[in-house]
Design a protein around this motif. Structure first.
Motif, PDB file in Angstrom:
ATOM      1  N   LEU A  18       0.804  -1.228   0.000  1.00  0.00           N
ATOM      2  CA  LEU A  18       0.000   0.000   0.000  1.00  0.00           C
ATOM      3  C   LEU A  18       0.839   1.281   0.000  1.00  0.00           C
ATOM      4  O   LEU A  18       0.386   2.311  -0.467  1.00  0.00           O
ATOM      5  N   ALA A  19       2.034   1.206   0.527  1.00  0.00           N
ATOM      6  CA  ALA A  19       2.862   2.408   0.653  1.00  0.00           C
ATOM      7  C   ALA A  19       3.271   2.943  -0.715  1.00  0.00           C
ATOM      8  O   ALA A  19       3.625   2.185  -1.615  1.00  0.00           O
ATOM      9  N   ALA A  20       3.205   4.247  -0.855  1.00  0.00           N
ATOM     10  CA  ALA A  20       3.705   4.908  -2.055  1.00  0.00           C
ATOM     11  C   ALA A  20       5.233   4.774  -2.057  1.00  0.00           C
ATOM     12  O   ALA A  20       5.841   4.491  -1.016  1.00  0.00           O
ATOM     13  N   PRO A  21       5.892   5.014  -3.191  1.00  0.00           N
ATOM     14  CA  PRO A  21       7.344   4.807  -3.276  1.00  0.00           C
ATOM     15  C   PRO A  21       8.176   5.453  -2.160  1.00  0.00           C
ATOM     16  O   PRO A  21       9.072   4.830  -1.640  1.00  0.00           O
ATOM     17  N   ASP A  22       7.881   6.670  -1.783  1.00  0.00           N
ATOM     18  CA  ASP A  22       8.676   7.331  -0.748  1.00  0.00           C
ATOM     19  C   ASP A  22       7.954   7.408   0.585  1.00  0.00           C
ATOM     20  O   ASP A  22       8.251   8.269   1.409  1.00  0.00           O
ATOM     21  N   GLU A  23       7.014   6.500   0.814  1.00  0.00           N
ATOM     22  CA  GLU A  23       6.205   6.502   2.017  1.00  0.00           C
ATOM     23  C   GLU A  23       6.586   5.296   2.876  1.00  0.00           C
ATOM     24  O   GLU A  23       6.990   4.260   2.376  1.00  0.00           O
ATOM     25  N   GLU A  24       6.442   5.467   4.183  1.00  0.00           N
ATOM     26  CA  GLU A  24       6.689   4.342   5.084  1.00  0.00           C
ATOM     27  C   GLU A  24       5.640   3.269   4.858  1.00  0.00           C
ATOM     28  O   GLU A  24       4.523   3.546   4.432  1.00  0.00           O
ATOM     29  N   TRP A  26       2.724   0.624   5.450  1.00  0.00           N
ATOM     30  CA  TRP A  26       1.502   0.687   6.233  1.00  0.00           C
ATOM     31  C   TRP A  26       1.621  -0.303   7.384  1.00  0.00           C
ATOM     32  O   TRP A  26       2.069  -1.431   7.184  1.00  0.00           O
ATOM     33  N   THR A  27       1.199   0.097   8.548  1.00  0.00           N
ATOM     34  CA  THR A  27       1.176  -0.792   9.700  1.00  0.00           C
ATOM     35  C   THR A  27      -0.214  -1.396   9.838  1.00  0.00           C
ATOM     36  O   THR A  27      -1.181  -0.910   9.236  1.00  0.00           O
ATOM     37  N   GLN A  28      -0.302  -2.424  10.660  1.00  0.00           N
ATOM     38  CA  GLN A  28      -1.611  -2.992  10.955  1.00  0.00           C
ATOM     39  C   GLN A  28      -2.483  -1.928  11.634  1.00  0.00           C
ATOM     40  O   GLN A  28      -3.684  -1.861  11.385  1.00  0.00           O
ATOM     41  N   GLY A  29      -1.852  -1.070  12.443  1.00  0.00           N
ATOM     42  CA  GLY A  29      -2.583   0.009  13.105  1.00  0.00           C
ATOM     43  C   GLY A  29      -3.192   0.993  12.122  1.00  0.00           C
ATOM     44  O   GLY A  29      -4.311   1.471  12.322  1.00  0.00           O
ATOM     45  N   ARG A  30      -2.464   1.268  11.062  1.00  0.00           N
ATOM     46  CA  ARG A  30      -2.991   2.199  10.048  1.00  0.00           C
ATOM     47  C   ARG A  30      -4.166   1.577   9.307  1.00  0.00           C
ATOM     48  O   ARG A  30      -5.166   2.249   9.038  1.00  0.00           O
ATOM     49  N   VAL A  31      -4.059   0.302   8.976  1.00  0.00           N
ATOM     50  CA  VAL A  31      -5.177  -0.384   8.331  1.00  0.00           C
ATOM     51  C   VAL A  31      -6.373  -0.398   9.276  1.00  0.00           C
ATOM     52  O   VAL A  31      -7.510  -0.149   8.868  1.00  0.00           O
ATOM     53  N   ALA A  32      -6.101  -0.640  10.560  1.00  0.00           N
ATOM     54  CA  ALA A  32      -7.186  -0.637  11.555  1.00  0.00           C
ATOM     55  C   ALA A  32      -7.871   0.722  11.592  1.00  0.00           C
ATOM     56  O   ALA A  32      -9.104   0.808  11.583  1.00  0.00           O
ATOM     57  N   ALA A  33      -7.079   1.782  11.605  1.00  0.00           N
ATOM     58  CA  ALA A  33      -7.647   3.130  11.655  1.00  0.00           C
ATOM     59  C   ALA A  33      -8.467   3.439  10.400  1.00  0.00           C
ATOM     60  O   ALA A  33      -9.533   4.054  10.474  1.00  0.00           O
ATOM     61  N   GLU A  34      -7.995   3.003   9.250  1.00  0.00           N
ATOM     62  CA  GLU A  34      -8.690   3.257   7.979  1.00  0.00           C
ATOM     63  C   GLU A  34      -9.992   2.469   7.870  1.00  0.00           C
ATOM     64  O   GLU A  34     -10.931   2.907   7.211  1.00  0.00           O
ATOM     65  N   THR A  35     -10.018   1.287   8.480  1.00  0.00           N
ATOM     66  CA  THR A  35     -11.186   0.417   8.340  1.00  0.00           C
ATOM     67  C   THR A  35     -12.169   0.522   9.501  1.00  0.00           C
ATOM     68  O   THR A  35     -13.288   0.017   9.407  1.00  0.00           O
ATOM     69  N   GLY A  36     -11.732   1.142  10.604  1.00  0.00           N
ATOM     70  CA  GLY A  36     -12.585   1.216  11.783  1.00  0.00           C
ATOM     71  C   GLY A  36     -12.514  -0.038  12.642  1.00  0.00           C
ATOM     72  O   GLY A  36     -13.282  -0.194  13.588  1.00  0.00           O
ATOM     73  N   LEU A  37     -11.590  -0.925  12.318  1.00  0.00           N
ATOM     74  CA  LEU A  37     -11.386  -2.123  13.128  1.00  0.00           C
ATOM     75  C   LEU A  37     -10.338  -1.827  14.203  1.00  0.00           C
ATOM     76  O   LEU A  37      -9.678  -0.790  14.175  1.00  0.00           O
ATOM     77  N   THR A  38     -10.159  -2.756  15.115  1.00  0.00           N
ATOM     78  CA  THR A  38      -9.111  -2.600  16.121  1.00  0.00           C
ATOM     79  C   THR A  38      -7.821  -3.216  15.580  1.00  0.00           C
ATOM     80  O   THR A  38      -7.841  -4.039  14.646  1.00  0.00           O
TER      81      THR A  38
END
Length: 122
Positions: A18-24, A26-38
């Motif tokens: 998921l990360a763009a070329p110069d982006e860190e 994605w963490t599981q936490g970021r996916v959780a935040a984007e999806t509304g899951l824990t």
């Protein structure tokens, strides 16, 4: 039959993409935040596709909305399935390219057949 750990590994692989070329990454936490899951729900899904069906569907739709093919995640043998969803425009462009190449191939074969026939007649 599909192995649930395999589904989890595939979801983790997509998260890494998921990360763009110069982006860190994605963490599981970021996916959780984007999806509304824990974080725990996302982690359990990636470890063994364990958890509620609602959580699984939420994550599958999350990846689908980012252009990934859900079939690639779920099918036991995904070797013939594209990881990314092809848009109708992409399919049309690909089809035109194939038709053009086949037409060129047909012309080349026709010329070779004509040359072969002429050499046999002489």
């Amino acid at each position: 039959m599909m192995n649930s750990k395999q589904i989890g590994k595939r979801m983790a692989l997509l998260r890494d993409e998921l990360a763009a070329p110069d982006e860190e990454n994605w963490t599981q936490g970021r996916v959780a935040a984007e999806t509304g899951l824990t974080l725990n729900q996302v982690a359990r899904l990636e470890q063994a596709a364990a958890g509620s069906i609602e959580a699984l569907i939420t994550v599958l739709l999350f990846y689908h909305n980012r252009g990934y093919n859900i079939s690639w995640i779920l099918l036991p043998d995904n070797s013939t399935v594209s990881k990314r969803v092809l848009s109708q425009n992409t399919k049309v462009v690909d089809a035109r390219d194939i038709v053009e190449k086949l037409s060129t191939f047909k012309e080349e074969i026709g010329k070779e057949v004509d040359t072969l026939v002429e050499s046999l007649i002489q």
